[in-house]
Design a protein around this motif. Structure first.
Motif, PDB file in Angstrom:
ATOM      1  N   THR A   7      -5.376 -41.281  81.252  1.00  0.00           N
ATOM      2  CA  THR A   7      -4.328 -40.572  80.529  1.00  0.00           C
ATOM      3  C   THR A   7      -3.979 -39.304  81.289  1.00  0.00           C
ATOM      4  O   THR A   7      -4.787 -38.781  82.067  1.00  0.00           O
ATOM      5  N   GLY A   8      -2.773 -38.824  81.071  1.00  0.00           N
ATOM      6  CA  GLY A   8      -2.353 -37.599  81.729  1.00  0.00           C
ATOM      7  C   GLY A   8      -1.190 -36.974  80.990  1.00  0.00           C
ATOM      8  O   GLY A   8      -0.532 -37.623  80.171  1.00  0.00           O
ATOM      9  N   ALA A   9      -0.955 -35.711  81.267  1.00  0.00           N
ATOM     10  CA  ALA A   9       0.154 -34.983  80.650  1.00  0.00           C
ATOM     11  C   ALA A   9       0.663 -33.938  81.623  1.00  0.00           C
ATOM     12  O   ALA A   9      -0.067 -33.503  82.521  1.00  0.00           O
ATOM     13  N   CYS A  10       1.905 -33.538  81.416  1.00  0.00           N
ATOM     14  CA  CYS A  10       2.461 -32.469  82.226  1.00  0.00           C
ATOM     15  C   CYS A  10       1.808 -31.147  81.822  1.00  0.00           C
ATOM     16  O   CYS A  10       1.128 -31.058  80.794  1.00  0.00           O
ATOM     17  N   PHE A  11       2.026 -30.118  82.598  1.00  0.00           N
ATOM     18  CA  PHE A  11       1.391 -28.828  82.365  1.00  0.00           C
ATOM     19  C   PHE A  11       1.759 -28.222  81.011  1.00  0.00           C
ATOM     20  O   PHE A  11       0.916 -27.668  80.321  1.00  0.00           O
ATOM     21  N   CYS A  12       3.026 -28.381  80.600  1.00  0.00           N
ATOM     22  CA  CYS A  12       3.445 -27.787  79.321  1.00  0.00           C
ATOM     23  C   CYS A  12       3.081 -28.658  78.127  1.00  0.00           C
ATOM     24  O   CYS A  12       3.178 -28.230  76.987  1.00  0.00           O
ATOM     25  N   MET A  19      -2.058 -44.885  81.756  1.00  0.00           N
ATOM     26  CA  MET A  19      -1.980 -45.843  82.844  1.00  0.00           C
ATOM     27  C   MET A  19      -3.164 -46.785  82.718  1.00  0.00           C
ATOM     28  O   MET A  19      -4.296 -46.339  82.588  1.00  0.00           O
ATOM     29  N   GLN A  20      -2.891 -48.086  82.767  1.00  0.00           N
ATOM     30  CA  GLN A  20      -3.957 -49.068  82.573  1.00  0.00           C
ATOM     31  C   GLN A  20      -4.241 -49.800  83.875  1.00  0.00           C
ATOM     32  O   GLN A  20      -3.329 -50.235  84.576  1.00  0.00           O
ATOM     33  N   ARG A  54       2.701 -46.357  80.461  1.00  0.00           N
ATOM     34  CA  ARG A  54       3.327 -46.237  79.149  1.00  0.00           C
ATOM     35  C   ARG A  54       3.390 -44.767  78.750  1.00  0.00           C
ATOM     36  O   ARG A  54       2.370 -44.069  78.765  1.00  0.00           O
ATOM     37  N   LEU A  55       4.596 -44.295  78.418  1.00  0.00           N
ATOM     38  CA  LEU A  55       4.732 -42.943  77.879  1.00  0.00           C
ATOM     39  C   LEU A  55       4.164 -42.920  76.471  1.00  0.00           C
ATOM     40  O   LEU A  55       4.438 -43.811  75.680  1.00  0.00           O
ATOM     41  N   THR A  56       3.380 -41.910  76.164  1.00  0.00           N
ATOM     42  CA  THR A  56       2.819 -41.776  74.824  1.00  0.00           C
ATOM     43  C   THR A  56       3.390 -40.571  74.079  1.00  0.00           C
ATOM     44  O   THR A  56       3.205 -40.451  72.883  1.00  0.00           O
ATOM     45  N   ARG A  57       4.069 -39.684  74.795  1.00  0.00           N
ATOM     46  CA  ARG A  57       4.710 -38.532  74.159  1.00  0.00           C
ATOM     47  C   ARG A  57       5.860 -38.048  75.032  1.00  0.00           C
ATOM     48  O   ARG A  57       5.732 -37.952  76.244  1.00  0.00           O
TER      49      ARG A  57
END
Length: 87
Positions: A7-12, A19-20, A54-57
């Protein structure tokens, strides 16, 4: 055998993704366009196929830029940070 999920997210925090499986490529890049886009002397890109991502947010905005090599590149960004490039 279980598949790896990263899983990952942008800084903000506005954009998050999952990602699987294993990435199909990893590269270190230091060309002018990537250095400008990220603001760093070296960029590490990790590539997943579309069916692994897959985008989750959130929903990133997309813009195109012609690189110094004359190839078009679609970049994706969160409200305050770059997050992806698609050639």
């Amino acid at each position: 055998m279980e598949s790896t999920i990263e899983t990952g997210a942008c800084f903000c925090g506005a954009i998050a993704a999952e990602m699987q499986g294993d990435p199909f490529w990893i590269c270190f890049d230091h060309d002018d366009d990537c250095r400008r886009a990220i603001g760093s002397p070296l960029t590490i890109w990790i590539g997943y196929r579309p069916d692994q991502f897959r985008l989750t947010r959130g929903q990133p905005r997309e813009f195109s830029k012609t690189r110094a090599s004359s190839a078009a590149s679609a970049r994706n960004a969160a409200p305050r940070s770059p997050i992806a490039t698609r050639d």
